[in-house]
Design a protein around this motif. Structure first.
Motif, mmCIF file in Angstrom:
data_model
loop_
_atom_site.group_PDB
_atom_site.id
_atom_site.type_symbol
_atom_site.label_atom_id
_atom_site.label_comp_id
_atom_site.label_asym_id
_atom_site.label_seq_id
_atom_site.Cartn_x
_atom_site.Cartn_y
_atom_site.Cartn_z
ATOM 1 N N GLN A 1 41.328 45.939 25.993
ATOM 2 C CA GLN A 1 41.660 46.564 27.267
ATOM 3 C C GLN A 1 40.410 46.778 28.119
ATOM 4 N N LEU A 2 39.348 47.272 27.514
ATOM 5 C CA LEU A 2 38.095 47.467 28.254
ATOM 6 C C LEU A 2 37.523 46.143 28.747
ATOM 7 N N HIS A 3 37.570 45.138 27.900
ATOM 8 C CA HIS A 3 37.050 43.825 28.279
ATOM 9 C C HIS A 3 37.862 43.246 29.442
ATOM 10 N N THR A 4 39.169 43.373 29.398
ATOM 11 C CA THR A 4 40.028 42.884 30.482
ATOM 12 C C THR A 4 39.759 43.658 31.765
ATOM 13 N N ALA B 1 36.922 45.057 32.626
ATOM 14 C CA ALA B 1 35.637 44.570 33.135
ATOM 15 C C ALA B 1 35.815 43.208 33.810
ATOM 16 N N ARG B 2 36.655 42.351 33.236
ATOM 17 C CA ARG B 2 36.917 41.045 33.844
ATOM 18 C C ARG B 2 37.627 41.193 35.183
ATOM 19 N N LEU B 3 38.516 42.179 35.313
ATOM 20 C CA LEU B 3 39.193 42.431 36.587
ATOM 21 C C LEU B 3 38.181 42.807 37.657
ATOM 22 N N LEU B 4 37.270 43.710 37.325
ATOM 23 C CA LEU B 4 36.259 44.117 38.302
ATOM 24 C C LEU B 4 35.346 42.954 38.676
ATOM 25 N N ALA B 5 34.992 42.136 37.695
ATOM 26 C CA ALA B 5 34.153 40.965 37.979
ATOM 27 C C ALA B 5 34.920 39.942 38.833
ATOM 28 N N TYR B 6 36.223 39.816 38.583
ATOM 29 C CA TYR B 6 37.057 38.908 39.397
ATOM 30 C C TYR B 6 37.070 39.380 40.847
ATOM 31 N N TRP B 7 37.272 40.685 41.054
ATOM 32 C CA TRP B 7 37.262 41.217 42.409
ATOM 33 C C TRP B 7 35.911 41.012 43.068
ATOM 34 N N GLN B 8 34.853 41.214 42.326
ATOM 35 C CA GLN B 8 33.521 41.023 42.886
ATOM 36 C C GLN B 8 33.322 39.570 43.305
ATOM 37 N N GLY B 9 33.805 38.648 42.493
ATOM 38 C CA GLY B 9 33.662 37.226 42.806
ATOM 39 C C GLY B 9 34.406 36.805 44.052
ATOM 40 N N LEU C 1 44.247 43.945 45.030
ATOM 41 C CA LEU C 1 45.283 44.275 44.047
ATOM 42 C C LEU C 1 46.360 43.195 44.002
ATOM 43 N N ARG C 2 46.789 42.731 45.170
ATOM 44 C CA ARG C 2 47.839 41.708 45.224
ATOM 45 C C ARG C 2 47.395 40.433 44.500
ATOM 46 N N ARG C 3 46.168 40.031 44.712
ATOM 47 C CA ARG C 3 45.671 38.817 44.048
ATOM 48 C C ARG C 3 45.551 39.001 42.542
ATOM 49 N N ALA C 4 45.115 40.177 42.132
ATOM 50 C CA ALA C 4 44.972 40.430 40.691
ATOM 51 C C ALA C 4 46.333 40.473 40.005
ATOM 52 N N ARG C 5 47.363 40.931 40.705
ATOM 53 C CA ARG C 5 48.711 40.998 40.120
ATOM 54 C C ARG C 5 49.265 39.620 39.812
ATOM 55 N N GLN C 6 48.711 38.596 40.392
ATOM 56 C CA GLN C 6 49.186 37.236 40.161
ATOM 57 C C GLN C 6 48.806 36.713 38.783
ATOM 58 N N GLU D 1 47.092 38.070 32.643
ATOM 59 C CA GLU D 1 46.164 38.790 31.774
ATOM 60 C C GLU D 1 45.806 40.174 32.313
ATOM 61 N N PHE D 2 45.969 40.372 33.622
ATOM 62 C CA PHE D 2 45.696 41.677 34.210
ATOM 63 C C PHE D 2 46.932 42.571 34.234
ATOM 64 N N ALA D 3 48.087 42.037 33.881
ATOM 65 C CA ALA D 3 49.340 42.808 33.922
ATOM 66 C C ALA D 3 49.298 43.999 32.971
ATOM 67 N N ALA D 4 48.625 43.858 31.833
ATOM 68 C CA ALA D 4 48.568 44.941 30.846
ATOM 69 C C ALA D 4 47.779 46.146 31.359
ATOM 70 N N LEU D 5 47.064 46.003 32.450
ATOM 71 C CA LEU D 5 46.269 47.106 32.983
ATOM 72 C C LEU D 5 47.082 48.055 33.854
ATOM 73 N N GLY D 6 48.324 47.721 34.133
ATOM 74 C CA GLY D 6 49.191 48.591 34.925
ATOM 75 C C GLY D 6 48.941 48.522 36.414
ATOM 76 N N LEU D 7 48.647 47.333 36.915
ATOM 77 C CA LEU D 7 48.367 47.181 38.343
ATOM 78 C C LEU D 7 49.613 47.302 39.211
ATOM 79 N N GLU D 8 50.772 47.117 38.627
ATOM 80 C CA GLU D 8 52.016 47.150 39.403
ATOM 81 C C GLU D 8 52.265 48.508 40.040
ATOM 82 N N GLU D 9 51.845 49.590 39.389
ATOM 83 C CA GLU D 9 52.086 50.935 39.904
ATOM 84 C C GLU D 9 51.026 51.388 40.900
ATOM 85 N N CYS D 10 49.971 50.597 41.077
ATOM 86 C CA CYS D 10 48.851 51.019 41.929
ATOM 87 C C CYS D 10 49.175 50.853 43.402
#
Length: 161
Positions: free
Chosen positions: A38-41, A43-51, A64-69, A72-81
């Motif tokens: 979970q922590l690694h994912t 960190a990858r989400l934040l790096a993806y956004w930075q990129g 957020l919309r792009r990450a929801r696509q 692998e990021f679904a387990a982080l609970g982005l849908e409720e954000c």
């Protein structure tokens, strides 16, 4: 019931208690491994956004919309954000780390794009350091906890015999 039957039942019960102790001990490393993933994912989400923010001026809602696509990021609970500041934090981060990440995500909306990218890079490295600590804990627990569970099972068998 003869003495032999009672002894066999006790032996079977002892085997079950030993297996239960080992199984309980083997479950702890799985929990640590899930925390690390979970922590690694995260960190990858934040790096993806930075990129993607480095090359495109995007809002928090668009990030957020792009990450929801990505599944692998679904387990982080982005849908409720509703926004970046409402991003659910991994529970294995310390409270100070969670606060730092929330503050950084809130500040991003006020920063120019280059500074926001630097903030995301710093937050991703913070999460990756926490992920490395969690991975070390998972590796350590993989060796220790099954043995401790088995020892607890042996102790229980000795006490009940």
């Amino acid at each position: 019931m003869g003495g032999t039957a009672v002894t066999l039942l006790r032996a079977a019960g002892a085997c079950l208690v030993l297996l239960a102790g080992y199984g309980a001990g083997a479950g702890v490393p799985l929990h640590h491994r899930r925390s690390w993933r979970q922590l690694h994912t995260f960190a990858r989400l934040l790096a993806y956004w930075q990129g993607i923010l480095r090359y495109q001026p995007l809002t928090g809602a668009e990030l957020l919309r792009r990450a929801r696509q990505y599944p692998e990021f679904a387990a982080l609970g982005l849908e409720e954000c509703a926004g970046l500041s409402a991003l659910p934090m991994p529970g294995t981060l310390t409270l100070a780390e969670q606060e730092e990440i929330r503050d950084g995500l809130c500040q991003m909306s006020l920063q120019p794009r280059e500074e926001a990218c630097a903030t995301l890079e710093r937050l991703a490295s913070l999460c990756e350091e926490a992920a490395q600590r969690a991975r070390q804990a998972a590796d350590d627990s993989r060796v220790l906890w099954p043995r401790l569970g088995l020892c607890a099972g042996v102790l229980t068998v000795i006490l009940l015999w």
